[in-house]
Design a protein around this motif. Structure first.
Motif, PDB file in Angstrom:
ATOM      1  N   GLN A 169       0.820  -1.212   0.000  1.00 47.92           N
ATOM      2  CA  GLN A 169       0.000   0.000   0.000  1.00 47.92           C
ATOM      3  C   GLN A 169       0.853   1.261   0.000  1.00 47.92           C
ATOM      4  O   GLN A 169       0.540   2.234  -0.678  1.00 47.92           O
ATOM      5  CB  GLN A 169      -0.935  -0.003   1.202  1.00 47.92           C
ATOM      6  CG  GLN A 169      -2.079  -0.980   1.090  1.00 47.92           C
ATOM      7  CD  GLN A 169      -2.931  -1.036   2.347  1.00 47.92           C
ATOM      8  OE1 GLN A 169      -2.534  -0.552   3.397  1.00 47.92           O
ATOM      9  NE2 GLN A 169      -4.100  -1.641   2.226  1.00 47.92           N
ATOM     10  N   SER A 170       1.938   1.235   0.758  1.00 49.78           N
ATOM     11  CA  SER A 170       2.781   2.423   0.777  1.00 49.78           C
ATOM     12  C   SER A 170       3.469   2.642  -0.556  1.00 49.78           C
ATOM     13  O   SER A 170       3.650   3.778  -0.979  1.00 49.78           O
ATOM     14  CB  SER A 170       3.804   2.317   1.913  1.00 49.78           C
ATOM     15  OG  SER A 170       4.730   1.284   1.665  1.00 49.78           O
ATOM     16  N   LYS A 171       3.841   1.561  -1.254  1.00 50.36           N
ATOM     17  CA  LYS A 171       4.454   1.704  -2.585  1.00 50.36           C
ATOM     18  C   LYS A 171       3.453   2.232  -3.578  1.00 50.36           C
ATOM     19  O   LYS A 171       3.783   3.051  -4.429  1.00 50.36           O
ATOM     20  CB  LYS A 171       5.023   0.355  -3.054  1.00 50.36           C
ATOM     21  CG  LYS A 171       6.291  -0.023  -2.361  1.00 50.36           C
ATOM     22  CD  LYS A 171       6.814  -1.346  -2.872  1.00 50.36           C
ATOM     23  CE  LYS A 171       8.105  -1.729  -2.142  1.00 50.36           C
ATOM     24  NZ  LYS A 171       8.609  -3.045  -2.581  1.00 50.36           N
ATOM     25  N   ALA A 172       2.205   1.777  -3.479  1.00 51.65           N
ATOM     26  CA  ALA A 172       1.166   2.230  -4.394  1.00 51.65           C
ATOM     27  C   ALA A 172       0.841   3.705  -4.188  1.00 51.65           C
ATOM     28  O   ALA A 172       0.500   4.405  -5.130  1.00 51.65           O
ATOM     29  CB  ALA A 172      -0.099   1.386  -4.228  1.00 51.65           C
ATOM     30  N   GLN A 173       0.981   4.190  -2.968  1.00 46.50           N
ATOM     31  CA  GLN A 173       0.656   5.576  -2.656  1.00 46.50           C
ATOM     32  C   GLN A 173       1.857   6.504  -2.743  1.00 46.50           C
ATOM     33  O   GLN A 173       1.710   7.717  -2.636  1.00 46.50           O
ATOM     34  CB  GLN A 173       0.041   5.659  -1.262  1.00 46.50           C
ATOM     35  CG  GLN A 173      -1.299   4.964  -1.157  1.00 46.50           C
ATOM     36  CD  GLN A 173      -1.825   4.942   0.271  1.00 46.50           C
ATOM     37  OE1 GLN A 173      -1.147   5.377   1.185  1.00 46.50           O
ATOM     38  NE2 GLN A 173      -3.020   4.414   0.436  1.00 46.50           N
TER      39      GLN A 173
END
Length: 176
Positions: A169-173
């Motif tokens: 999720q952090s990579k996607a955001q």
């Protein structure tokens, strides 16, 4: 609301009265220990002084635990704290507790031993007979089942997927 009665005031006052009664009774008992009793024993010198300091420590910690009540009943007032002399009751109380604990530090082992609990029952790494506390603590930590492996079995089952999801999720955001 502001005009509503304090529902727990009676309970808090009753607790304070009970604590004061118990403290007074213990104080009388300690005073009585300075005279020879039926067992033919009397506390003297350092032993009596340490026992009295323990009572004072108990009393100070009871007061510390009741600071909210003491302030809410207006028995204590918070004051400004300055470098030379503090008028902050809570700070002064905690400083007194600290000083008293430091004065009792040299008696800590004797006070602990006074309870008469056998070392075998305590099973404490801190009370090892040879004084080698750090090695004893290390050996105890190594003997714990959770320390047998670098990563506990519960990691893969319970934690790993949560961390991986958070990483995705952090990579996607991420904006970079």
């Amino acid at each position: 609301t502001k005009n509503q009665a304090d529902a727990s005031v009676n309970q808090r006052v009753a607790k304070a009265v009970t604590e004061a009664f118990v403290a007074a009774q213990v104080g009388k008992i300690i005073d009585g220990l300075s005279t020879v009793g039926p067992a033919g024993v009397a506390l003297k010198g350092e032993t009596l002084a340490v026992t009295k300091r323990l009572l004072v420590l108990y009393l100070l910690t009871v007061v510390e635990g009741a600071l909210v009540e003491l302030y809410s009943f207006g028995l204590l007032r918070a004051g400004p704290v300055n470098a030379k002399e503090s008028t902050d009751s809570a700070r002064n109380l905690r400083l007194a507790i600290d000083a008293l604990c430091r004065s009792l530090l040299s008696n800590a082992i004797g006070l602990t031993d006074a309870f008469g609990i056998d070392d075998w029952v305590l099973d404490s790494a801190l009370g090892v007979y040879d004084g080698n506390v750090y090695n004893a603590l290390w050996e105890r930590a190594q003997a714990e089942p959770l320390n047998k492996t670098d990563v506990t079995n519960a990691y893969a089952k319970s934690i790993k997927h949560i961390l991986e999801r958070g990483n995705r999720q952090s990579k996607a955001q991420a904006k970079l």
